[in-house]
Design a protein around this motif. Structure first.
Motif: not given
Ligand SMILES: Nc1ncnc2c1ncn2[C@@H]1O[C@H](COP(=O)(O)OP(=O)(O)OP(=O)(O)O)[C@@H](O)[C@H]1O
Ligand SMILES: [Mg+2]
Lengths: 262, 303
Positions: B244-247, B264-267
């Protein structure tokens, strides 16, 4: 470059030569191979002298102190060159030259220290041989009731000098070849194969007969034993010495100085 | 402290070391990395004067090695732990070194103790030493003269895991006290844990150098990309939140391989309320970079 990146070596003294000699001397006997080589030289001389003593006393033959020395000189003249060879080549066959030369990059000094160790061990061998000879002469006297102590200073000097030259001959070949078996083979060719060839060559070719004394290092060493009064004899010793000692040593040292030590 | 300037070494038509320059600074550990035959050993041999340079030069603290008096007191060298007389005992080998350097034999005992060689082992002849014991003896020999510069060729070679950890601590402490350390290896993960600076060499040329961050940034810029690995109680939910975050997300074993930094993954996990059981930054970035940079010189094709 900032000061922190420079190495202050002003407080460090260069490694003194006597320390290199001490280390090289220790290396000559701190392995089984080295230790046994040194011990065998002494034991072979001792065994030979005992046999000579036994034979002469049993057969009631006359023998002088100098004869015992002659026996020793004959034996050590090919044992000491092997020592001279081993002193130098072991570093190469065992690859420890890498460590030796990184601790002392002034390679000529290391080689000089090794040569000096060869000379010191030769002196010790000569002293032991003379000691054994004296004891044997003494025993001969006890058994036979008389003894001939003929052995003057010139003989002593000749014994010493010829043995040092013999050892250096091996050392020079070792410097040239840097390989134990090759240097030993080369030495025995020089010692046993060359003299008859020289002899035959001189007998067959007149020009070689006059050249031979100038290149035959072994026969020119007679001048030392005879304490020759002829200047030509000594000149021949020097010239043949240059051929067999100085030239191989010079080429060998040049090679060691340039060699990549692996 | 160690300055390599335009160093080249050729063997006939083959160039083993090709015009390389780098420097090692006091207080740091420099890792010298490259595949087999890259030219690491050759470079180090030139440093200590055992191999002449074809062109260029190396100075240590501003001096050519051969001009340093009693060099063992300034530069500790370990090039090949088995390049010693096989018939000497370990102790005797150190004694000879100590005598040459003018050190008391108590220094030998200290070094034996430091590298954990017992008195009985020290009495054994080198031919009866195991690979790791030889290596320990070599390290002891390099440290004998309490040098301020250390040049070690594959010092971890043959050491057991505890030994490798011990050596890491030793060299780190050594650098922290202001020493300069250069060590070579072909194992990246072995070096990246201690080296402040890394020099990557392939085919005799330097292909990259810098600290780990710089190298990784270089790798990312080259398209290697930053990535991380994560495992969650609910992998599908985590993957959806990240997508959803485009990753970009891909499955990897029990978990996911994510084209983003671990932060980023943790967040994303926190926001999605997913429990993470494992989260790692993609250390492989450096490994990939190393393999890629030295690809032409690698013997095996990289899959
Ligand atoms: N005396 C020599 N003659 C010819 N080639 C040589 C010589 N010495 C080294 N080389 C070559 O130089 C290249 C570099 O060798 P070097 O030992 O420096 O590699 P390395 O990086 O230490 O490798 P490794 O990680 O396997 O130890 C190799 O291809 C090697 O074969
Ligand atoms: Mg190597």
């Amino acid at each position: 470059m900032s000061a922190i990146h420079t190495l202050d070596v002003s407080g460090t003294a260069k490694t003194p030569f006597h320390r290199l000699v001490r280390v090289e001397l220790r290396k000559s006997y701190d392995t089984r191979a080295g230790f046994w080589l040194l011990l065998s030289i002494a034991l072979i001389v001792l065994a030979a002298e005992i046999i000579v003593l036994a034979v002469t006393t049993v057969q009631d033959e006359a023998i002088a102190f100098g004869d015992f020395i002659g026996v020793a000189a004959f034996l050590t003249s090919f044992l000491l060159p092997v020592l001279g060879i081993m002193v130098l080549t072991t570093e190469w066959s065992q690859r420890s030259a890498m460590v030796t030369f990184s601790l002392e990059p002034r390679r000529p000094l290391v080689i000089a220290a090794k040569a000096l160790v060869g000379v010191l061990l030769t002196l010790a061998t000569v002293a032991i041989a003379i000691g054994i000879g004296a004891v044997c002469t003494l025993l001969y006297r006890l058994i036979e009731g008389h003894a001939d102590w003929t052995f003057g200073w010139p003989d002593m000097f000749a014994f010493l000098l010829t043995q040092v030259l013999a050892m250096l001959g091996g050392f020079a070949l070792a410097a040239l070849l840097l390989n134990t078996p090759a240097a030993i083979v080369a030495f025995f060719v020089y010692k046993w194969v060359l003299p008859p060839l020289f002899f035959a060559g001189a007998a067959l070719m007149g020009w070689f007969d006059s050249l031979r004394p100038w290149i035959d290092f072994q026969s020119s060493q007679e001048a030392i034993w005879d304490w020759s009064s002829s200047g030509e004899d000594w000149a021949q010793l020097v010239v043949s010495g240059i051929v067999w000692l100085v030239i191989p040593l010079a080429i060998g040292i040049r090679r060691v100085l340039r060699a990549e030590v692996k | 402290m160690i300055e390599v300037q335009g160093l080249t070494r050729t063997y006939g038509t083959f160039t083993a070391v090709d015009n390389i320059s780098f420097s090692c600074v006091p207080g740091t550990v420099t890792g010298f990395l490259g595949p087999n035959g890259a030219g690491k050993t050759t470079t180090m041999r030139v440093m200590v004067g055992l191999t002449p340079a074809s062109s260029g030069k190396v100075t240590i603290g501003g001096h050519l090695y051969k001009d340093i008096p009693n060099p063992g007191r300034h530069v500790g060298v370990l090039l090949d732990a088995s390049a010693q007389h096989a018939g000497r005992t370990g102790r005797e080998i150190l004694e000879l070194g100590a005598t040459t350097m003018g050190l008391p034999s108590s220094r030998v005992d200290e070094m034996l103790e430091l590298v954990s060689l017992t008195p009985t082992e020290a009495k054994r002849r080198l031919r009866n030493y195991s690979l790791g014991m030889k290596q320990r003896l070599g390290i002891a020999h390099a440290l004998l003269g309490d040098p301020s510069v250390l040049i070690l060729d594959e010092p971890a070679n043959g050491l057991d895991p505890a030994g490798i950890r011990w050596m890491r601590g030793l060299l780190k402490g050594y650098a922290e006290r202001g020493g300069t350390v250069l060590l070579s290896s072909h194992l990246l993960h072995e070096v990246e844990q201690i080296a402040d600076e890394m020099i990557l060499i392939g085919n005799g040329k330097i292909v990259a150098q810098g600290d780990k961050k710089t190298l990784l940034a270089g790798a990312a810029a080259k398209g290697g990309g930053v990535h991380s690995y994560a495992t969650a109680l609910d992998n599908a939910a985590l993957a959806a939140a990240l997508t959803a975050k485009g990753i970009t997300v891909a499955g990897a074993g029990d978990g996911l391989r994510i084209e983003a930094e671990s932060v980023e993954v943790g967040r994303a996990a926190l926001e999605a309320g997913v429990v993470l059981t494992d989260l790692r930054g993609g250390e492989g970035g450096l490994e990939d970079l190393f393999l890629e940079l030295t690809a032409e010189t690698q013997r095996e094709a990289i899959s």
